[in-house]
Design an enzyme around this catalytic site. Structure first.
Site, short mmCIF file in Angstrom:
data_model
loop_
_atom_site.label_atom_id
_atom_site.label_comp_id
_atom_site.label_asym_id
_atom_site.label_seq_id
_atom_site.Cartn_x
_atom_site.Cartn_y
_atom_site.Cartn_z
N LYS A 77 0.85 -1.19 0.00
CA LYS A 77 0.00 0.00 0.00
C LYS A 77 0.89 1.24 0.00
O LYS A 77 1.66 1.45 0.93
CB LYS A 77 -0.91 0.01 1.23
CG LYS A 77 -1.76 1.28 1.34
CD LYS A 77 -2.56 1.31 2.63
CE LYS A 77 -3.24 2.66 2.83
NZ LYS A 77 -3.96 2.75 4.11
N VAL A 185 -15.58 -17.47 28.22
CA VAL A 185 -15.62 -16.84 29.54
C VAL A 185 -17.07 -16.73 29.98
O VAL A 185 -17.88 -16.07 29.34
CB VAL A 185 -14.95 -15.45 29.51
CG1 VAL A 185 -15.10 -14.77 30.87
CG2 VAL A 185 -13.48 -15.57 29.13
N LEU A 333 -11.10 -2.59 19.70
CA LEU A 333 -12.47 -2.10 19.67
C LEU A 333 -13.08 -1.95 21.06
O LEU A 333 -14.03 -1.19 21.24
CB LEU A 333 -13.35 -3.02 18.82
CG LEU A 333 -12.98 -3.13 17.34
CD1 LEU A 333 -13.92 -4.10 16.63
CD2 LEU A 333 -13.01 -1.77 16.67
N GLU A 342 -8.69 6.28 7.35
CA GLU A 342 -7.24 6.42 7.20
C GLU A 342 -6.49 5.22 7.78
O GLU A 342 -5.32 5.32 8.14
CB GLU A 342 -6.76 7.72 7.84
CG GLU A 342 -7.09 8.98 7.04
CD GLU A 342 -6.18 9.17 5.83
OE1 GLU A 342 -5.23 8.39 5.69
OE2 GLU A 342 -6.43 10.10 5.04
#
Length: 507
Positions: A77, A185, A333, A342
């Site tokens: 990239k 879990v 996250l 980006e």
């Protein structure tokens, strides 16, 4: 500190495991690093484009570049090509510009951006000052035949298969001594802001530290904080959904050495070429269109038949005010989310793991260490959020309600607003953004967005006709030399796949 337990696999879990194991156990096991992942829970797995700092991670943990690229279907990239982010030209041409990873220097002059702004601007800014842009136009890599691993003539990063990357890191981590436990879990046992243990289908596990890599579920960190620990970006980042699909390459297709970002009615679509397929996604705002409308628009954009199935993702946009609480640290996250315009996702994982190592003094952490970690991560997220907002608020599109309203987001970004006011009358320079905490996007990146979106300062510096011609003639010659020296993207991919006699040389 004897044990660190990471919950959740995928790229965030295994990147963290590899980095922590390298930091603490490269000379023998000092800390037991354990990762618990459930076989029943799927990962999001859409973070397939990266920024050049990913090479720092790979080198830091001792991963060979060619081996990594081969096993993750990775490609090169050189930057991001933006399309349709401004209104079409008077003759109907789609607005296009590129954010490459390099910016060449103007010798014996003011900096190259000032020189371009004061010149006749015969070519757009990205085409004038970037070798990477010239390479991308011809689908070339920044690698020459004898380039060593991670070396190149200009900066670059990768496109990769996020699932394969997670699996690759898992195998690498386990080979280096990380303990992997496949279990679900069932409960998190905590006292105040301290997690004591985890009950799982494979037994109970105690640990000194727990790293939450469970994605949007935030299984661990949610047990030691509450809703007041969440800072939403809803007012500044409208996009909160994604619809994705993978498309195989047709025979003879040549993978692009850059990411494409195409602005649509209520957001934007990515196109990321791997060695064997293309990853496609439409990031949109649920305030302006519903999931079915988004899917239909995206299907038409890709020209796909009705029987192709799409994947829908809901995204919690924002960050935690405290990402390290007690003995629990959220990474990936579970700590926050900024839309991948980006390609910041994997870098935020790397930063969080690295900052934890730098702030963890091993024998008990002072509150000042924890506070500084949280402050640094919060500033990093806020800074990146502003950089994403920049793309939207510079657009002159008015064709949909989304694009008419998106300018309002600047009201919630006071620092960005001040910078844009400043950049009306001066060139964007290093010292304007030198207070960065992430160091991901410098003035180089800001310039590509500003000038690619036609946001130019009014400079009244006296010049003479033709003063800057030699600069851009020199840069044009450098671009020609680079294009003649490097490998094509298809040739480099063939070498990764072992279809030629290319040999990777380790640093």
């Amino acid at each position: 500190m004897n044990t660190i337990t990471i919950v959740g696999g995928g790229t965030s879990g295994w990147m963290t495991a590899v980095l922590l194991n390298q930091a603490y156990n490269k000379f023998g096991q000092t800390v037991k690093v354990r990762l618990i992942e459930s076989p029943d829970i799927d990962i999001v797995g859409v973070g397939e484009a990266t920024v050049p700092a990913i090479k720092d991670f790979l080198q830091a943990v001792g991963i060979d570049e060619m081996d990594f690229m081969k096993h993750t279907n990775a490609t090169i990239k050189t930057g991001i090509l933006f399309k349709n982010w401004c209104a079409p030209s008077k003759d109907g041409q789609v607005h296009t510009y590129m954010h490459p990873f390099d910016q060449e220097k103007a010798e014996k002059r003011l900096d190259v951006a000032t020189s371009w702004l004061l010149s006749e601007r015969r070519k757009p800014y990205d085409q004038s000052v970037s070798i990477a842009h010239a390479l991308a136009q011809k689908n070339l890599t920044p690698k020459v035949m004898n380039s060593k691993s991670f070396q190149s003539i200009v900066p670059y990063s990768y496109h990769l298969d996020a699932r394969l990357f997670g699996q690759y890191l898992r195998d690498y981590a386990c080979a280096k001594g990380v303990e992997r436990i496949e279990a679900h879990v069932s409960s998190v046992n905590s006292s105040g802001n301290i997690i004591d243990s985890l009950d799982t289908t494979k037994g109970t596990f105690k640990s000194d530290y727990f790293i939450d890599c469970t994605g949007f579920r935030s299984l661990l960190i949610s047990q030691v904080d509450d809703d007041s620990n969440w800072h939403s970006y809803r007012d500044s980042l409208f996009c909160d959904r994604a619809v994705t699909v993978q498309t195989p390459h047709e025979a003879g297709y040549s993978s692009k050495s850059y990411t494409e970002s195409y602005a649509l009615n209520a957001g934007w679509a990515w196109k990321i070429d791997l060695q064997n397929r293309t990853g496609n996604g439409y990031v949109y705002s649920s305030r302006y269109i519903d999931s079915k409308t988004a899917e239909n628009e995206f299907r038409n954009h890709l020209n796909l038949p009705d029987d192709i199935q799409f994947n829908h993702i809901e995204m919690k946009v924002g960050r935690r005010k405290q990402q390290w609480v007690g003995n629990c640290v959220s990474v990936g996250l579970s700590s926050g989310f900024i839309e991948p315009l980006e390609s910041t996702g994997l870098h935020l994982i790397y930063l969080a793991a690295r900052f934890f190592v730098l702030h963890n003094n091993f024998s008990g952490n002072s509150q000042s260490n924890i506070d500084n970690f949280n402050l640094t991560m919060c500033k990093t997220y806020d800074e990146l959020k502003d950089f994403i907002v920049l793309h939207y608020v510079l657009s002159d599109r008015k064709d949909t309600e989304f694009w008419r309203d998106v300018h309002k987001t600047l009201d919630f970004c006071p620092e960005l607003s001040k910078r844009l006011e400043l950049w009306k009358s001066k060139v964007c320079e290093f010292f304007d953004v030198s207070d960065s905490t992430s160091h991901m996007f410098s003035d180089t990146s800001y310039r590509y967005i500003l000038y690619g979106m036609n946001y130019f300062p009014e400079l009244k510096i006296p010049t003479i006709d033709g003063e800057f011609e030699d600069i851009f003639q020199y840069l044009d010659e450098r671009k020609k030399q680079a294009c003649n020296a490097v490998l094509s993207h298809s040739d480099f991919i063939n070498k990764i796949q072992g279809k030629s006699n290319f040999v990777s040389v380790k640093l």
